[in-house]
Design an enzyme around this catalytic site. Structure first.
Site, PDB file in Angstrom:
ATOM      1  N   ARG A 171      -1.589  -5.759  -8.489  1.00 19.24           N
ATOM      2  CA  ARG A 171      -0.487  -6.679  -8.229  1.00 19.24           C
ATOM      3  C   ARG A 171      -0.369  -7.608  -9.430  1.00 19.24           C
ATOM      4  NH1 ARG A 171      -2.898  -7.642  -2.383  1.00 19.24           N
ATOM      5  NH2 ARG A 171      -4.682  -7.204  -3.681  1.00 19.24           N
ATOM      6  N   LYS A 205     -18.016  -7.026   7.180  1.00 14.91           N
ATOM      7  CA  LYS A 205     -16.797  -7.825   7.020  1.00 14.91           C
ATOM      8  C   LYS A 205     -16.056  -7.935   8.347  1.00 14.91           C
ATOM      9  CE  LYS A 205     -13.270  -7.686   3.471  1.00 14.91           C
ATOM     10  NZ  LYS A 205     -12.678  -6.855   2.420  1.00 14.91           N
ATOM     11  N   SER A 209      -2.761  -7.792   2.612  1.00 17.18           N
ATOM     12  CA  SER A 209      -3.078  -7.706   4.046  1.00 17.18           C
ATOM     13  C   SER A 209      -3.452  -9.086   4.587  1.00 17.18           C
ATOM     14  CB  SER A 209      -4.243  -6.735   4.276  1.00 17.18           C
ATOM     15  OG  SER A 209      -3.883  -5.448   3.874  1.00 17.18           O
ATOM     16  N   HIS A 224       0.844  -1.210   0.000  1.00 24.28           N
ATOM     17  CA  HIS A 224       0.000   0.000   0.000  1.00 24.28           C
ATOM     18  C   HIS A 224       0.875   1.255   0.000  1.00 24.28           C
ATOM     19  CE1 HIS A 224      -3.025  -2.715   2.253  1.00 24.28           C
ATOM     20  NE2 HIS A 224      -3.576  -2.465   1.090  1.00 24.28           N
TER      21      HIS A 224
HETATM   22  P1  ADP Z   1      -9.732  -3.857  -0.678  1.00 23.74           P
HETATM   23  O1  ADP Z   1     -10.418  -4.639   0.389  1.00 23.74           O
HETATM   24  O2  ADP Z   1     -10.457  -2.645  -1.142  1.00 23.74           O
HETATM   25  O3  ADP Z   1      -9.167  -4.674  -1.816  1.00 23.74           O
HETATM   26  P2  ADP Z   1      -7.032  -3.573   0.272  1.00 23.74           P
HETATM   27  O4  ADP Z   1      -6.567  -2.827   1.453  1.00 23.74           O
HETATM   28  O5  ADP Z   1      -6.823  -5.045   0.266  1.00 23.74           O
HETATM   29  O6  ADP Z   1      -8.521  -3.195   0.103  1.00 23.74           O
HETATM   30  O7  ADP Z   1      -6.367  -2.964  -1.036  1.00 23.74           O
HETATM   31  C1  ADP Z   1      -6.591  -1.643  -1.440  1.00 23.74           C
HETATM   32  C2  ADP Z   1      -5.986  -1.455  -2.813  1.00 23.74           C
HETATM   33  O8  ADP Z   1      -4.581  -1.626  -2.722  1.00 23.74           O
HETATM   34  C3  ADP Z   1      -6.461  -2.453  -3.879  1.00 23.74           C
HETATM   35  O9  ADP Z   1      -6.488  -1.791  -5.121  1.00 23.74           O
HETATM   36  C4  ADP Z   1      -5.390  -3.500  -3.867  1.00 23.74           C
HETATM   37  O10 ADP Z   1      -5.297  -4.145  -5.122  1.00 23.74           O
HETATM   38  C5  ADP Z   1      -4.165  -2.637  -3.610  1.00 23.74           C
HETATM   39  N1  ADP Z   1      -3.078  -3.390  -2.990  1.00 23.74           N
HETATM   40  C6  ADP Z   1      -3.103  -4.138  -1.876  1.00 23.74           C
HETATM   41  N2  ADP Z   1      -1.899  -4.698  -1.632  1.00 23.74           N
HETATM   42  C7  ADP Z   1      -1.092  -4.275  -2.632  1.00 23.74           C
HETATM   43  C8  ADP Z   1       0.270  -4.527  -2.981  1.00 23.74           C
HETATM   44  N3  ADP Z   1       1.041  -5.349  -2.287  1.00 23.74           N
HETATM   45  N4  ADP Z   1       0.743  -3.930  -4.079  1.00 23.74           N
HETATM   46  C9  ADP Z   1      -0.042  -3.121  -4.819  1.00 23.74           C
HETATM   47  N5  ADP Z   1      -1.319  -2.867  -4.581  1.00 23.74           N
HETATM   48  C10 ADP Z   1      -1.843  -3.434  -3.499  1.00 23.74           C
END
Ligand code: ADP
Length: 161
Positions: free
Chosen positions: A92, A43, A130, A19
């Site tokens: 990703r 959730k 995450s 992130h």
């Molecule tokens: P959500 O539940 O909305 O997917 P996340 O916190 O998992 O929320 O992710 C928010 C955004 O960040 C999404 O677009 C996700 O693809 C991106 N993201 C999460 N981890 C990574 C990473 N390691 N590299 C790039 N983008 C990421």
């Protein structure tokens, strides 16, 4: 000139180096980036919204053009409220594409001016999520290479409760 503001929404449960990589890239291109934790009561989360906001604030301390917020409800309504029409998401592997494509298309159906801008993280973070961090933390593994120190601390504190 009008400021270019972008909203980066997500669960951030917890914030990872992936992130932060995306935020760093976006902050170079936009005048202001609003990182916003999506409040989804349906959730199950490891950290509360307040904890997730606090960890993001700590991890992003010192970044002048980045702020942290949270929102409930439709992203398109939140984006309008923030007087922008740009949403940032991270991509990703190819596996993210279908989901992200669907969300971006639906958001555009709801608000035709919205633009979703995708950023790619450095390769070393392209397999980081995450949920991987939550799984490692659950089994008491070391997450210090995956998340900022404030998250490592919060995970330890949760364990010692
Ligand atoms: P959500 O539940 O909305 O997917 P996340 O916190 O998992 O929320 O992710 C928010 C955004 O960040 C999404 O677009 C996700 O693809 C991106 N993201 C999460 N981890 C990574 C990473 N390691 N590299 C790039 N983008 C990421």
């Amino acid at each position: 000139m009008k400021k270019r503001i972008a909203v980066y929404p997500g669960s951030f449960d917890p914030v990872t180096f992936g992130h932060l990589d995306i935020i760093g890239r976006a902050a170079k291109i936009f005048d202001h980036v609003i990182v916003s934790v999506f409040v989804h009561s349906g959730k199950k989360h490891l950290f509360s919204v307040e904890e997730r906001v606090e960890m993001l604030r700590r991890a992003l301390k010192g970044r002048k053009n980045v702020s942290v917020d949270c929102f409930e409800g439709l992203l398109v309504d939140y984006v309008k409220k923030k007087k922008t029409d740009v949403v940032i998401r991270g991509l990703r592997a190819i596996s993210d594409l279908e989901y992200e494509f669907q969300i971006a298309a639906v958001n555009r159906t709801l608000y035709r001016h919205i633009e979703t801008v995708f950023f790619m993280p450095r390769v070393r973070y392209s397999y980081l999520s995450s949920s991987v961090v939550r799984d490692i933390a659950h089994f008491k593994g070391d997450v210090s290479k995956l998340v900022p120190p404030c998250v490592v601390k919060a995970i330890k504190a949760g364990r010692d409760k």
